[in-house]
Design a protein around this motif. Structure first.
Motif, short mmCIF file in Angstrom:
data_model
loop_
_atom_site.label_atom_id
_atom_site.label_comp_id
_atom_site.label_asym_id
_atom_site.label_seq_id
_atom_site.Cartn_x
_atom_site.Cartn_y
_atom_site.Cartn_z
N PRO A 123 0.81 -1.25 -0.22
CA PRO A 123 0.03 -0.14 0.09
C PRO A 123 0.74 1.19 0.00
N ALA A 124 2.08 1.06 0.83
CA ALA A 124 2.77 2.33 0.67
C ALA A 124 3.44 2.87 -0.64
N VAL A 125 3.90 1.75 -1.38
CA VAL A 125 4.29 1.73 -2.55
C VAL A 125 3.11 2.34 -3.65
N ALA A 126 2.16 1.61 -3.64
CA ALA A 126 1.17 2.01 -4.32
C ALA A 126 0.67 3.41 -4.28
N GLY A 127 0.61 3.94 -2.94
CA GLY A 127 0.36 5.36 -2.49
C GLY A 127 1.24 6.21 -3.34
N LEU A 128 2.58 6.21 -3.09
CA LEU A 128 3.68 6.75 -3.97
C LEU A 128 3.48 6.84 -5.53
N LEU A 129 3.10 5.60 -5.91
CA LEU A 129 2.97 5.46 -7.51
C LEU A 129 1.73 6.32 -8.01
N ILE A 130 0.73 6.32 -7.10
CA ILE A 130 -0.66 6.96 -7.34
C ILE A 130 -0.46 8.07 -7.50
N GLY A 131 0.31 8.81 -6.45
CA GLY A 131 0.31 10.17 -6.39
C GLY A 131 1.25 10.73 -7.26
N ALA A 132 2.21 9.98 -7.89
CA ALA A 132 3.28 10.49 -8.83
C ALA A 132 3.02 10.44 -10.07
N VAL A 133 2.55 9.09 -10.54
CA VAL A 133 2.00 8.96 -11.94
C VAL A 133 0.82 8.09 -12.42
N GLY A 134 0.09 8.04 -11.30
CA GLY A 134 -1.28 7.36 -11.38
C GLY A 134 -1.45 6.03 -11.19
N SER A 135 -2.76 5.28 -11.20
CA SER A 135 -2.99 3.98 -10.83
C SER A 135 -2.44 3.02 -11.97
N GLY A 136 -2.41 3.38 -13.17
CA GLY A 136 -1.94 2.37 -14.31
C GLY A 136 -0.74 1.80 -14.00
N TYR A 137 0.34 2.52 -13.29
CA TYR A 137 1.56 1.85 -13.15
C TYR A 137 1.56 0.80 -12.14
N ALA A 138 0.66 0.86 -10.86
CA ALA A 138 0.46 -0.15 -9.97
C ALA A 138 -0.04 -1.26 -10.39
N PHE A 139 -1.09 -1.17 -11.58
CA PHE A 139 -1.44 -2.33 -12.08
C PHE A 139 -0.51 -2.96 -13.08
N LEU A 140 0.23 -2.31 -13.62
CA LEU A 140 1.28 -2.85 -14.49
C LEU A 140 2.41 -3.57 -13.54
N PHE A 141 2.73 -2.96 -12.46
CA PHE A 141 3.70 -3.66 -11.65
C PHE A 141 2.92 -4.89 -11.17
N ASN A 142 1.61 -4.88 -10.74
CA ASN A 142 1.08 -6.22 -10.12
C ASN A 142 1.04 -7.32 -11.34
N GLY A 143 0.83 -6.91 -12.77
CA GLY A 143 0.92 -7.83 -13.76
C GLY A 143 1.94 -8.48 -14.02
N LEU A 144 3.28 -7.47 -13.85
CA LEU A 144 4.53 -8.16 -13.85
C LEU A 144 5.10 -8.82 -12.87
N SER A 145 4.54 -8.53 -11.80
CA SER A 145 5.23 -9.21 -10.35
C SER A 145 4.73 -10.86 -10.48
N PHE A 146 3.92 -11.17 -11.27
CA PHE A 146 3.47 -12.71 -11.41
C PHE A 146 4.65 -13.32 -12.24
N LEU A 147 5.34 -12.84 -12.65
CA LEU A 147 6.76 -13.40 -13.46
C LEU A 147 7.60 -14.12 -12.20
N ALA A 148 7.37 -13.34 -11.09
CA ALA A 148 8.41 -14.01 -9.94
C ALA A 148 7.95 -15.25 -9.58
N PRO A 149 6.51 -15.80 -9.17
CA PRO A 149 6.23 -17.01 -8.87
C PRO A 149 6.22 -17.98 -9.98
N ILE A 150 5.89 -17.58 -11.33
CA ILE A 150 5.82 -18.24 -12.39
C ILE A 150 7.39 -18.85 -12.70
N ALA A 151 8.44 -18.11 -12.46
CA ALA A 151 9.94 -18.37 -12.68
C ALA A 151 10.32 -19.42 -11.59
N ALA A 152 9.71 -19.16 -10.20
CA ALA A 152 10.10 -20.06 -9.07
C ALA A 152 9.31 -21.44 -9.38
#
Length: 466
Positions: free
Chosen positions: A179-208
């Protein structure tokens, strides 16, 4: 050997699990390579998940200006678990879990990427958020029980309780950071990048999942395709009080006791007359308590139903006390032990249910557990919200505590009465091995050996009686 379990690997043959104690330590299950990979992937993914939760609510609020629309989004995300959760469990028991998780994790990442692209291109509408929330909920129907059951395949029974606790610690740590990182992202560049980070974050468990060594998994025979498997799962739980009553207890607490989004916003606004920073502080204190509870639970080598009942009662009792606390800082500090005991309930129920379940049934049982725990939110939240709006934040919070504490007392009394089994009833009621049944049947209820057997449960078993 339990039905459906393949012969142990050579490393497991060195000692009989029933006669050895699992290695102790807060992070002992991380010694297992496959689980260490899984845990690392989940750290990244859970952070992204929490970022999307915050960004999703903020986006809906900015598109509609309606808190009710935020509630609809949440309900759509949890509704599939309530409607289809048991069917997800049937699929999990039939299918190999690692390939299944590769599919579900990929699908969940896709929802984040789609929502991110729509938001960044300026084409997003509220129905897009509703649709992706519902799609995410549908995937969760399979993903949740698959992840829960797959933990046992990675670490085996000796480390299961520790791994479940570390999973909870992992999730709560992400709850502090995301939530803290999301708050910074939303305030700086908007919600869209938070969604993109979440989508890309699933590469980590897939690789695992791709890097895991298949030979080191504790292989479990899958349930064959057939009719009546859903009913068989329900009958299995209904016939085992050590599964049924913890699930019922978790259902009450999940439905009525975990509505913190409602209570903390109401306290922040109507009781303490503060703003978003105060709301964030209260959530952080609750998450810190939950993280502490998970780490404490990770040190326990055994799981007792008595601990589950005690933690559930204290959780409800502390909610009642906090609801009546006049001071802001005292209220805020009360959230820490509430988080500790709430997480203890979740971890203790989760690990005890998994360890008492036949591996061939684990997907269906954990699907029922998740359906009851999270699927109750669309039912309990409107009622608790109405009470909070009508009678005030203090009454609303206290109501959730009363439901939780009363459920703990009633179910504790039921389990205590079942704990007074006659010797011949005890193994069946606690789901112990057939070998244990013959040992208990062959002893006198007044003999010293029999008393030790009854009081201690299965030798070496992490699941303990009341």
């Amino acid at each position: 050997m339990s039905p459906g379990v393949v012969a142990p690997t050579p490393s497991e043959n060195r000692h009989t699990p029933a006669l050895t104690s699992p290695p102790r330590g807060t992070f002992s299950s991380l010694r297992i390579r496959n689980y260490r990979l899984f845990f690392t992937g989940q750290v990244v993914s859970n952070t992204g998940t929490w970022m999307q939760r915050i960004a999703q609510d903020w986006l809906v609020l900015s598109l509609t200006g309606s808190a009710a629309a935020v509630g609809i989004t949440t309900a759509l995300q949890f509704l599939p678990m309530l409607l289809f959760g048991l069917y997800g469990g049937v699929l999990v028991d039939r299918l190999p879990k690692r390939p299944l998780l590769l599919f579900t994790q990929s699908a969940m990442g896709t929802t984040g990427l789609v929502l991110g692209v729509l938001t960044l291109t300026g084409h997003v509408q509220v129905w897009h958020v509703y649709a992706t929330a519902f799609a995410l909920g549908l995937v969760t129907v399979v993903d949740n029980p698959a992840r829960q059951a797959f933990v046992a395949e990675m670490v085996g029974p000796d480390q299961l309780a520790n791994a479940v606790s570390l999973n909870s610690a992992n999730f709560q740590s992400a709850r502090l950071v995301g939530p803290a990182v999301a708050g910074l992202l939303i305030g700086a560049v908007g919600s869209g990048y938070a969604f993109l980070f979440n989508g890309l974050s699933f590469l980590a468990p897939i690789a695992a999942l791709l890097l895991m060594r298949h030979a080191e998994l504790h292989r479990v025979e899958r349930a064959p395709r057939g009719k009546g498997q859903l009913r068989a799962g329900l009958r299995y739980v209904a016939g085992r009080p050590e599964l049924l009553w913890p699930i019922v207890l978790v259902g009450f607490i999940g439905t009525f006791g975990f509505n913190f989004a409602i209570w903390l916003t109401a306290f922040t606004d109507t009781v303490f007359h503060s703003g978003a920073s105060t709301y964030g502080l209260l959530n952080s204190l609750l998450a810190a308590g939950s993280l502490a509870g998970a780490l404490i639970a990770a040190r326990r080598a055994t799981t007792r139903l008595r601990l589950l009942i005690t933690a559930a009662f204290l959780f409800g009792f502390l909610e009642i006390v906090a609801a009546m606390t006049p001071s802001f800082w005292l209220f805020a500090l009360m959230l820490v032990p509430i988080g500790v005991f709430g997480l203890t309930v979740n971890v203790t129920a989760n690990s005890s249910i998994q360890m008492a379940t036949d591996p061939a049934m684990r997907g269906r049982v954990m699907a029922l557990y998740m359906m009851v725990f999270t699927g109750g939110t669309p039912l309990g939240a409107p009622l608790i919200g109405w009470i909070t709006d009508t009678y005030g934040a203090r009454i609303g919070f206290a109501t959730g505590g009363v439901f939780s504490a009363l459920a703990a007392v009633v179910i504790g009394l039921i389990l205590a009465s079942l704990g007074g089994f006659r010797v011949r009833d005890y193994p069946t009621a606690l789901g112990l091995r057939k070998g244990m049944r013959s040992r208990v049947a062959g002893c006198s209820s007044r003999s010293t050996d029999c008393s030790r057997l009854i009081e201690g449960g299965a030798p070496g078993s992490p699941v303990r009686p009341l």
